[in-house]
Write a protein that holds these residues in place. Structure first.
Motif, PDB file in Angstrom:
ATOM      1  N   SER A  32      54.164  19.972  81.783  1.00  0.00           N
ATOM      2  CA  SER A  32      53.837  20.577  80.498  1.00  0.00           C
ATOM      3  C   SER A  32      54.915  21.540  80.020  1.00  0.00           C
ATOM      4  O   SER A  32      55.063  21.756  78.830  1.00  0.00           O
ATOM      5  N   SER A  33      55.675  22.141  80.937  1.00  0.00           N
ATOM      6  CA  SER A  33      56.717  23.073  80.517  1.00  0.00           C
ATOM      7  C   SER A  33      57.865  22.354  79.827  1.00  0.00           C
ATOM      8  O   SER A  33      58.611  22.958  79.079  1.00  0.00           O
ATOM      9  N   GLU A  34      57.996  21.051  80.054  1.00  0.00           N
ATOM     10  CA  GLU A  34      59.068  20.278  79.450  1.00  0.00           C
ATOM     11  C   GLU A  34      58.603  19.501  78.230  1.00  0.00           C
ATOM     12  O   GLU A  34      59.402  18.946  77.519  1.00  0.00           O
ATOM     13  N   ARG A  35      57.317  19.463  77.991  1.00  0.00           N
ATOM     14  CA  ARG A  35      56.782  18.662  76.893  1.00  0.00           C
ATOM     15  C   ARG A  35      57.010  19.355  75.562  1.00  0.00           C
ATOM     16  O   ARG A  35      56.974  20.563  75.467  1.00  0.00           O
ATOM     17  N   THR A  36      57.221  18.565  74.540  1.00  0.00           N
ATOM     18  CA  THR A  36      57.432  19.125  73.209  1.00  0.00           C
ATOM     19  C   THR A  36      56.103  19.501  72.583  1.00  0.00           C
ATOM     20  O   THR A  36      55.034  19.047  73.020  1.00  0.00           O
ATOM     21  N   LYS A  37      56.185  20.302  71.539  1.00  0.00           N
ATOM     22  CA  LYS A  37      54.974  20.676  70.822  1.00  0.00           C
ATOM     23  C   LYS A  37      54.305  19.421  70.261  1.00  0.00           C
ATOM     24  O   LYS A  37      53.080  19.295  70.277  1.00  0.00           O
ATOM     25  N   ASP A  38      55.110  18.476  69.783  1.00  0.00           N
ATOM     26  CA  ASP A  38      54.548  17.249  69.235  1.00  0.00           C
ATOM     27  C   ASP A  38      53.801  16.450  70.304  1.00  0.00           C
ATOM     28  O   ASP A  38      52.742  15.891  70.028  1.00  0.00           O
ATOM     29  N   ASP A  39      54.328  16.402  71.530  1.00  0.00           N
ATOM     30  CA  ASP A  39      53.623  15.727  72.635  1.00  0.00           C
ATOM     31  C   ASP A  39      52.257  16.362  72.860  1.00  0.00           C
ATOM     32  O   ASP A  39      51.251  15.665  73.003  1.00  0.00           O
ATOM     33  N   LEU A  40      52.257  17.684  72.923  1.00  0.00           N
ATOM     34  CA  LEU A  40      51.011  18.418  73.149  1.00  0.00           C
ATOM     35  C   LEU A  40      50.051  18.226  71.976  1.00  0.00           C
ATOM     36  O   LEU A  40      48.848  18.049  72.167  1.00  0.00           O
ATOM     37  N   TYR A  41      50.594  18.238  70.772  1.00  0.00           N
ATOM     38  CA  TYR A  41      49.779  18.043  69.568  1.00  0.00           C
ATOM     39  C   TYR A  41      49.091  16.680  69.607  1.00  0.00           C
ATOM     40  O   TYR A  41      47.892  16.566  69.331  1.00  0.00           O
ATOM     41  N   GLN A  42      49.850  15.649  69.941  1.00  0.00           N
ATOM     42  CA  GLN A  42      49.287  14.296  69.985  1.00  0.00           C
ATOM     43  C   GLN A  42      48.199  14.185  71.055  1.00  0.00           C
ATOM     44  O   GLN A  42      47.172  13.539  70.840  1.00  0.00           O
ATOM     45  N   GLU A  43      48.419  14.819  72.205  1.00  0.00           N
ATOM     46  CA  GLU A  43      47.403  14.805  73.260  1.00  0.00           C
ATOM     47  C   GLU A  43      46.138  15.531  72.801  1.00  0.00           C
ATOM     48  O   GLU A  43      45.017  15.069  73.033  1.00  0.00           O
ATOM     49  N   ALA A  44      46.320  16.671  72.131  1.00  0.00           N
ATOM     50  CA  ALA A  44      45.178  17.441  71.635  1.00  0.00           C
ATOM     51  C   ALA A  44      44.424  16.657  70.569  1.00  0.00           C
ATOM     52  O   ALA A  44      43.191  16.654  70.537  1.00  0.00           O
ATOM     53  N   VAL A  49      40.662  18.128  70.369  1.00  0.00           N
ATOM     54  CA  VAL A  49      40.724  19.590  70.428  1.00  0.00           C
ATOM     55  C   VAL A  49      40.590  20.143  69.012  1.00  0.00           C
ATOM     56  O   VAL A  49      41.408  19.840  68.134  1.00  0.00           O
ATOM     57  N   GLU A  50      39.569  20.927  68.804  1.00  0.00           N
ATOM     58  CA  GLU A  50      39.300  21.479  67.484  1.00  0.00           C
ATOM     59  C   GLU A  50      40.344  22.529  67.123  1.00  0.00           C
ATOM     60  O   GLU A  50      40.689  23.386  67.934  1.00  0.00           O
ATOM     61  N   GLY A  51      40.875  22.437  65.916  1.00  0.00           N
ATOM     62  CA  GLY A  51      41.862  23.401  65.433  1.00  0.00           C
ATOM     63  C   GLY A  51      43.276  23.144  65.912  1.00  0.00           C
ATOM     64  O   GLY A  51      44.155  23.985  65.731  1.00  0.00           O
ATOM     65  N   HIS A  52      43.521  21.987  66.508  1.00  0.00           N
ATOM     66  CA  HIS A  52      44.853  21.707  67.076  1.00  0.00           C
ATOM     67  C   HIS A  52      45.973  21.740  66.042  1.00  0.00           C
ATOM     68  O   HIS A  52      47.093  22.099  66.362  1.00  0.00           O
ATOM     69  N   SER A  53      45.671  21.421  64.796  1.00  0.00           N
ATOM     70  CA  SER A  53      46.721  21.346  63.778  1.00  0.00           C
ATOM     71  C   SER A  53      47.349  22.694  63.447  1.00  0.00           C
ATOM     72  O   SER A  53      48.479  22.747  62.972  1.00  0.00           O
ATOM     73  N   SER A  54      46.635  23.773  63.721  1.00  0.00           N
ATOM     74  CA  SER A  54      47.188  25.094  63.407  1.00  0.00           C
ATOM     75  C   SER A  54      47.590  25.873  64.658  1.00  0.00           C
ATOM     76  O   SER A  54      47.906  27.059  64.574  1.00  0.00           O
ATOM     77  N   MET A  55      47.607  25.216  65.819  1.00  0.00           N
ATOM     78  CA  MET A  55      47.936  25.909  67.080  1.00  0.00           C
ATOM     79  C   MET A  55      49.432  25.922  67.348  1.00  0.00           C
ATOM     80  O   MET A  55      50.156  24.996  66.970  1.00  0.00           O
ATOM     81  N   SER A  56      49.859  26.988  68.031  1.00  0.00           N
ATOM     82  CA  SER A  56      51.237  27.073  68.511  1.00  0.00           C
ATOM     83  C   SER A  56      51.354  26.208  69.765  1.00  0.00           C
ATOM     84  O   SER A  56      50.348  25.733  70.326  1.00  0.00           O
ATOM     85  N   LYS A  57      52.570  26.031  70.235  1.00  0.00           N
ATOM     86  CA  LYS A  57      52.793  25.253  71.454  1.00  0.00           C
ATOM     87  C   LYS A  57      52.030  25.868  72.630  1.00  0.00           C
ATOM     88  O   LYS A  57      51.377  25.159  73.396  1.00  0.00           O
ATOM     89  N   GLN A  58      52.088  27.180  72.760  1.00  0.00           N
ATOM     90  CA  GLN A  58      51.402  27.858  73.868  1.00  0.00           C
ATOM     91  C   GLN A  58      49.888  27.694  73.742  1.00  0.00           C
ATOM     92  O   GLN A  58      49.202  27.468  74.742  1.00  0.00           O
ATOM     93  N   GLN A  59      49.374  27.780  72.537  1.00  0.00           N
ATOM     94  CA  GLN A  59      47.934  27.600  72.326  1.00  0.00           C
ATOM     95  C   GLN A  59      47.511  26.171  72.674  1.00  0.00           C
ATOM     96  O   GLN A  59      46.447  25.963  73.259  1.00  0.00           O
ATOM     97  N   LEU A  60      48.350  25.199  72.326  1.00  0.00           N
ATOM     98  CA  LEU A  60      48.051  23.808  72.668  1.00  0.00           C
ATOM     99  C   LEU A  60      48.030  23.628  74.190  1.00  0.00           C
ATOM    100  O   LEU A  60      47.134  22.978  74.737  1.00  0.00           O
ATOM    101  N   LYS A  61      49.009  24.230  74.878  1.00  0.00           N
ATOM    102  CA  LYS A  61      49.053  24.159  76.339  1.00  0.00           C
ATOM    103  C   LYS A  61      47.769  24.735  76.935  1.00  0.00           C
ATOM    104  O   LYS A  61      47.168  24.136  77.830  1.00  0.00           O
TER     105      LYS A  61
END
Length: 66
Positions: A32-44, A49-61
């Motif tokens: 997860s430390s190497e994953r992009t925000k877009d990777d995390l966004y797509q997983e969320a 995951v509710e509210g994923h569209s407005s989350m930061s990378k850390q919040q998504l993690k």
């Protein structure tokens, strides 16, 4: 220069440049430390995951438990 005995490049793991890898990271670890925000966004998004569209990378993690 940059060539091993077998003729493959020693500069890039796997012998491929970033453009040849299609932008993939050479490490391939997938942690997860190497994953992009877009990777995390797509997983969320897939995980509902509710509210994923407005989350930061850390919040998504955090939301994904990474």
């Amino acid at each position: 220069m940059g060539q091993g005995e077998d003729g493959e490049s020693q500069l890039h793991p796997g012998g491929r440049s970033a453009s040849q890898r299609g932008g993939e990271k050479s490490g391939g670890g997938g942690s997860s430390s190497e994953r992009t925000k877009d990777d995390l966004y797509q997983e969320a998004k897939k995980g509902g995951v509710e509210g994923h569209s407005s989350m930061s990378k850390q919040q998504l993690k955090n939301a994904l438990g990474h």
